[in-house]
Write a protein that holds these residues in place. Structure first.
Motif, PDB file in Angstrom:
ATOM      1  N   ILE A  74       0.839  -1.213   0.000  1.00 25.02           N
ATOM      2  CA  ILE A  74       0.000   0.000   0.000  1.00 25.02           C
ATOM      3  C   ILE A  74       0.867   1.253   0.000  1.00 25.02           C
ATOM      4  CG2 ILE A  74      -1.832   1.214   1.221  1.00 25.02           C
ATOM      5  CD1 ILE A  74      -2.553  -1.550   0.028  1.00 25.02           C
ATOM      6  N   SER A  75       0.520   2.189  -0.884  1.00 24.36           N
ATOM      7  CA  SER A  75       1.238   3.464  -0.944  1.00 24.36           C
ATOM      8  C   SER A  75       0.722   4.409   0.150  1.00 24.36           C
ATOM      9  CB  SER A  75       1.041   4.099  -2.322  1.00 24.36           C
ATOM     10  OG  SER A  75      -0.321   4.451  -2.517  1.00 24.36           O
ATOM     11  N   PRO A  76       1.478   5.459   0.488  1.00 23.99           N
ATOM     12  CA  PRO A  76       1.060   6.365   1.571  1.00 23.99           C
ATOM     13  C   PRO A  76      -0.156   7.223   1.229  1.00 23.99           C
ATOM     14  CG  PRO A  76       3.425   6.548   1.139  1.00 23.99           C
ATOM     15  CD  PRO A  76       2.835   5.764   0.010  1.00 23.99           C
ATOM     16  N   GLY A  77      -0.376   7.533  -0.055  1.00 21.44           N
ATOM     17  CA  GLY A  77      -1.477   8.420  -0.447  1.00 21.44           C
ATOM     18  C   GLY A  77      -2.831   7.758  -0.296  1.00 21.44           C
ATOM     19  N   ARG A  78      -3.854   8.566  -0.004  1.00 20.15           N
ATOM     20  CA  ARG A  78      -5.219   8.053   0.158  1.00 20.15           C
ATOM     21  C   ARG A  78      -6.191   8.858  -0.703  1.00 20.15           C
ATOM     22  NH1 ARG A  78      -2.603   4.760   1.818  1.00 20.15           N
ATOM     23  NH2 ARG A  78      -2.585   3.662   3.824  1.00 20.15           N
ATOM     24  N   THR A  79      -7.168   8.159  -1.293  1.00 23.20           N
ATOM     25  CA  THR A  79      -8.235   8.801  -2.054  1.00 23.20           C
ATOM     26  C   THR A  79      -9.573   8.348  -1.475  1.00 23.20           C
ATOM     27  OG1 THR A  79      -8.273   7.019  -3.687  1.00 23.20           O
ATOM     28  CG2 THR A  79      -6.821   8.882  -4.132  1.00 23.20           C
ATOM     29  N   PHE A  80     -10.612   9.147  -1.691  1.00 19.18           N
ATOM     30  CA  PHE A  80     -11.894   8.891  -1.039  1.00 19.18           C
ATOM     31  C   PHE A  80     -13.031   9.222  -1.990  1.00 19.18           C
ATOM     32  CE2 PHE A  80     -15.349  10.371   1.897  1.00 19.18           C
ATOM     33  CZ  PHE A  80     -15.551   9.170   2.565  1.00 19.18           C
ATOM     34  N   ALA A  81     -14.086   8.422  -1.968  1.00 20.66           N
ATOM     35  CA  ALA A  81     -15.258   8.677  -2.813  1.00 20.66           C
ATOM     36  C   ALA A  81     -16.505   8.176  -2.092  1.00 20.66           C
ATOM     37  CB  ALA A  81     -15.118   7.986  -4.163  1.00 20.66           C
ATOM     38  N   THR A  82     -17.644   8.791  -2.424  1.00 30.19           N
ATOM     39  CA  THR A  82     -18.912   8.403  -1.801  1.00 30.19           C
ATOM     40  C   THR A  82     -20.005   8.301  -2.856  1.00 30.19           C
ATOM     41  OG1 THR A  82     -19.670  10.677  -1.393  1.00 30.19           O
ATOM     42  CG2 THR A  82     -18.303   9.648   0.318  1.00 30.19           C
ATOM     43  N   ALA A 276      -7.610   4.242 -10.917  1.00 25.49           N
ATOM     44  CA  ALA A 276      -7.338   5.563 -11.488  1.00 25.49           C
ATOM     45  C   ALA A 276      -8.170   6.637 -10.800  1.00 25.49           C
ATOM     46  CB  ALA A 276      -7.611   5.550 -12.990  1.00 25.49           C
ATOM     47  N   ASP A 277      -9.407   6.295 -10.426  1.00 22.82           N
ATOM     48  CA  ASP A 277     -10.330   7.229  -9.768  1.00 22.82           C
ATOM     49  C   ASP A 277     -11.188   6.404  -8.815  1.00 22.82           C
ATOM     50  OD1 ASP A 277     -12.405   8.930  -9.004  1.00 22.82           O
ATOM     51  OD2 ASP A 277     -12.512   9.918 -10.957  1.00 22.82           O
ATOM     52  N   THR A 278     -11.190   6.766  -7.544  1.00 20.75           N
ATOM     53  CA  THR A 278     -11.923   5.983  -6.543  1.00 20.75           C
ATOM     54  C   THR A 278     -13.425   5.969  -6.816  1.00 20.75           C
ATOM     55  OG1 THR A 278     -10.233   6.694  -4.975  1.00 20.75           O
ATOM     56  CG2 THR A 278     -12.122   5.571  -4.060  1.00 20.75           C
ATOM     57  N   HIS A 279     -13.920   6.953  -7.567  1.00 18.29           N
ATOM     58  CA  HIS A 279     -15.338   6.936  -7.941  1.00 18.29           C
ATOM     59  C   HIS A 279     -15.673   5.763  -8.869  1.00 18.29           C
ATOM     60  CE1 HIS A 279     -15.162  11.190  -6.539  1.00 18.29           C
ATOM     61  NE2 HIS A 279     -16.367  10.889  -6.107  1.00 18.29           N
ATOM     62  N   GLU A 280     -14.667   5.144  -9.459  1.00 21.99           N
ATOM     63  CA  GLU A 280     -14.916   3.924 -10.225  1.00 21.99           C
ATOM     64  C   GLU A 280     -15.534   2.850  -9.328  1.00 21.99           C
ATOM     65  OE1 GLU A 280     -11.811   2.493 -13.022  1.00 21.99           O
ATOM     66  OE2 GLU A 280     -10.672   4.218 -12.295  1.00 21.99           O
ATOM     67  N   VAL A 281     -15.107   2.814  -8.080  1.00 22.06           N
ATOM     68  CA  VAL A 281     -15.608   1.803  -7.146  1.00 22.06           C
ATOM     69  C   VAL A 281     -17.049   2.127  -6.738  1.00 22.06           C
ATOM     70  CG1 VAL A 281     -15.161   0.521  -5.017  1.00 22.06           C
ATOM     71  CG2 VAL A 281     -13.248   1.540  -6.286  1.00 22.06           C
ATOM     72  N   THR A 282     -17.311   3.388  -6.387  1.00 26.14           N
ATOM     73  CA  THR A 282     -18.680   3.754  -5.997  1.00 26.14           C
ATOM     74  C   THR A 282     -19.631   3.637  -7.187  1.00 26.14           C
ATOM     75  OG1 THR A 282     -18.084   6.094  -6.309  1.00 26.14           O
ATOM     76  CG2 THR A 282     -18.011   5.223  -4.062  1.00 26.14           C
ATOM     77  N   PRO A 311     -23.238  14.806  -5.918  1.00 22.00           N
ATOM     78  CA  PRO A 311     -22.953  13.527  -6.611  1.00 22.00           C
ATOM     79  C   PRO A 311     -21.759  13.683  -7.535  1.00 22.00           C
ATOM     80  CG  PRO A 311     -25.292  14.098  -6.744  1.00 22.00           C
ATOM     81  CD  PRO A 311     -24.584  15.317  -6.208  1.00 22.00           C
ATOM     82  N   ALA A 312     -20.928  12.647  -7.564  1.00 18.16           N
ATOM     83  CA  ALA A 312     -19.763  12.669  -8.448  1.00 18.16           C
ATOM     84  C   ALA A 312     -19.562  11.278  -9.022  1.00 18.16           C
ATOM     85  CB  ALA A 312     -18.516  13.109  -7.681  1.00 18.16           C
ATOM     86  N   THR A 313     -19.041  11.232 -10.224  1.00 15.33           N
ATOM     87  CA  THR A 313     -18.734   9.950 -10.872  1.00 15.33           C
ATOM     88  C   THR A 313     -17.293   9.985 -11.333  1.00 15.33           C
ATOM     89  OG1 THR A 313     -19.544  10.791 -12.991  1.00 15.33           O
ATOM     90  CG2 THR A 313     -21.110   9.572 -11.621  1.00 15.33           C
ATOM     91  N   ALA A 314     -16.797   8.839 -11.764  1.00 15.13           N
ATOM     92  CA  ALA A 314     -15.409   8.755 -12.204  1.00 15.13           C
ATOM     93  C   ALA A 314     -15.192   9.655 -13.403  1.00 15.13           C
ATOM     94  CB  ALA A 314     -15.076   7.302 -12.568  1.00 15.13           C
ATOM     95  N   GLY A 315     -14.099  10.402 -13.371  1.00 12.42           N
ATOM     96  CA  GLY A 315     -13.797  11.322 -14.452  1.00 12.42           C
ATOM     97  C   GLY A 315     -12.854  10.714 -15.462  1.00 12.42           C
TER      98      GLY A 315
END
Length: 315
Positions: A74-82, A276-282, A311-315
Motif C-alpha cells: 500500500i502506498s502512503p497516499g489516500r483517495t476517497f469517494a462516496t 485511477a479514480d476511486t469513484h470507479e468503485v462507488t 454527486p460525483a462519478t469517475a472522471g
C-alpha cells in the motif's frame, strides 16, 4: 431534585501503576492455558462442521484469498469517494429476495469488484474473500467503544448472473456467521492481547511495507446500521454519515456502508495506486445494485436521494 457529586481522587503513583501492570501480566499468563484450550476447541468445532458441510466449490477456501489488482504494497497516499442509494429501495430489494441488508451490501460489492477485476486484471475467475466486521459486544447498554472481530466471507465475483451471486452471498454469509460463533466471537480479541506492545508496532510497520498479498482476505467491507431518525451535532442537523476504515497491509480498498434515515451511504477509501479514480468503485457499487434489482424483477431505475455531498462519478 438530583445532584451529581464528582469526587476527584489522588492520581496513582508510578510504583502503583507498575504494580498494577505487573498484576495484569500475571493474570494474563494465568489465563493463557484456558485461552489456548478454548482456541483449539473452537478450531476442532470448525473442522468438524466443515466436514459435515462437504465441498463448496463456488466458495473461497480458507487462507486462499487470490492475488488481484487490489492486493499490493500500500502506498502512503489516500483517495476517497462516496455515493448514496435510497435505503427504502435497499430494504425493498432485501425483502423481495428474502435476505438481509448486509447480504445486499455484500452482493453489491461482489458485482462491483467483478466489474473492476475485468477492467484491471482482465479476468474474474476466482471468488474473493472479504473481511466483514462483526461486533463481539451485544450489550444493549453499551454507549462507548468498539469491540469488533472480523469474519471472512466469500465473494462470488466469478459468477456473471447477479441472482446467483446473491444466492451464493447468502450461503457464504451464513457459513461465515456460523463459523464465527463456532470459533468463539472473542477468540481473536483474546489472542491478540498476548502480542507484546514493543513487538506489535514495529511488526505492523514492517508488514505494511512488505505485504503485497494478504492471504487471509482481499479487502475489508463494513455495513453499519445507523440511526433511523435524524440526529444533531452541536445543534446542527446531521444530513448524512460517511466513514472510512483503514487499509490493512496488502489491501488497497476499504468499503464502508452506513444506513442513515432514508439513505444508504457508500464510502470507499483507497490508496493512490489501486484505481485511477476511486469513484470507479462507488459507480460500480451503484451499477451492481441496479443489476441486482433488474435481475430480481424490480425496477433497475434508482431513486435519487438529496444529499449535502454533491454527486460525483469517475472522471
Amino acid at each position: 431534585r438530583h445532584t451529581d457529586v464528582v469526587t476527584v481522587g489522588v492520581p496513582p503513583t508510578t510504583p502503583e501503576l507498575l504494580r498494577a501492570a505487573g498484576r495484569d501480566h500475571l493474570n494474563q499468563l494465568a489465563a493463557l492455558p484456558g485461552v489456548i484450550a478454548a482456541t483449539l476447541s473452537g478450531f476442532r468445532r470448525l473442522r468438524r462442521r466443515s466436514v459435515e458441510r462437504g465441498e463448496q466449490p463456488d466458495l473461497a477456501r480458507p487462507l486462499r484469498a487470490p492475488q488481484t489488482f487490489v492486493n499490493h504494497v500500500i502506498s502512503p497516499g489516500r483517495t476517497f469517494a462516496t455515493a448514496t442509494l435510497s435505503l427504502n429501495q435497499v430494504k425493498e430489494t432485501s425483502k423481495h429476495l428474502r435476505i438481509s441488508i448486509n447480504a445486499i451490501v455484500l452482493a453489491m460489492a461482489a458485482g462491483a469488484l467483478r466489474e473492476l477485476l475485468l477492467r484491471y486484471d482482465g479476468r474474474s475467475d476466482r471468488p474473493l474473500v472479504a473481511s466483514v466486521l462483526a461486533s463481539t459486544d451485544k450489550s444493549q447498554d453499551r454507549i462507548t467503544g468498539n469491540q469488533l472481530s472480523g469474519m471472512p466471507v466469500s465473494l462470488p465475483v466469478h459468477i456473471d448472473d447477479p441472482r446467483e451471486r446473491v444466492r451464493l452471498i447468502a450461503v457464504s454469509a451464513a457459513i461465515a456467521k456460523e463459523d464465527h460463533e463456532l470459533l468463539g466471537p472473542e477468540t481473536y480479541e483474546r489472542l491478540i492481547t498476548y502480542l507484546p506492545p514493543l513487538i506489535a508496532l514495529p511488526s505492523f510497520r514492517w508488514l505494511s511495507t512488505r505485504a503485497a498479498h494478504n492471504r487471509l482476505f482481499n479487502l475489508p467491507i463494513s455495513n453499519v446500521p445507523g440511526p433511523r431518525k435524524r440526529g444533531h451535532f452541536g445543534g446542527a442537523p446531521v444530513s448524512e454519515i460517511y466513514s472510512a476504515g483503514p487499509l490493512p497491509p496488502g489491501c488497497g480498498i476499504n468499503i464502508t456502508v452506513w444506513s442513515y434515515v432514508n439513505q444508504c451511504n457508500i464510502s470507499v477509501i483507497a490508496d493512490d495506486r489501486t484505481v485511477a479514480d476511486t469513484h470507479e468503485v462507488t459507480d460500480a457499487m451503484v451499477h451492481s445494485f441496479s443489476e441486482i434489482r433488474s435481475a430480481s424483477g424490480l425496477s433497475g431505475e434508482l431513486t435519487k436521494v438529496v444529499t449535502a455531498m454533491p454527486p460525483a462519478t469517475a472522471g
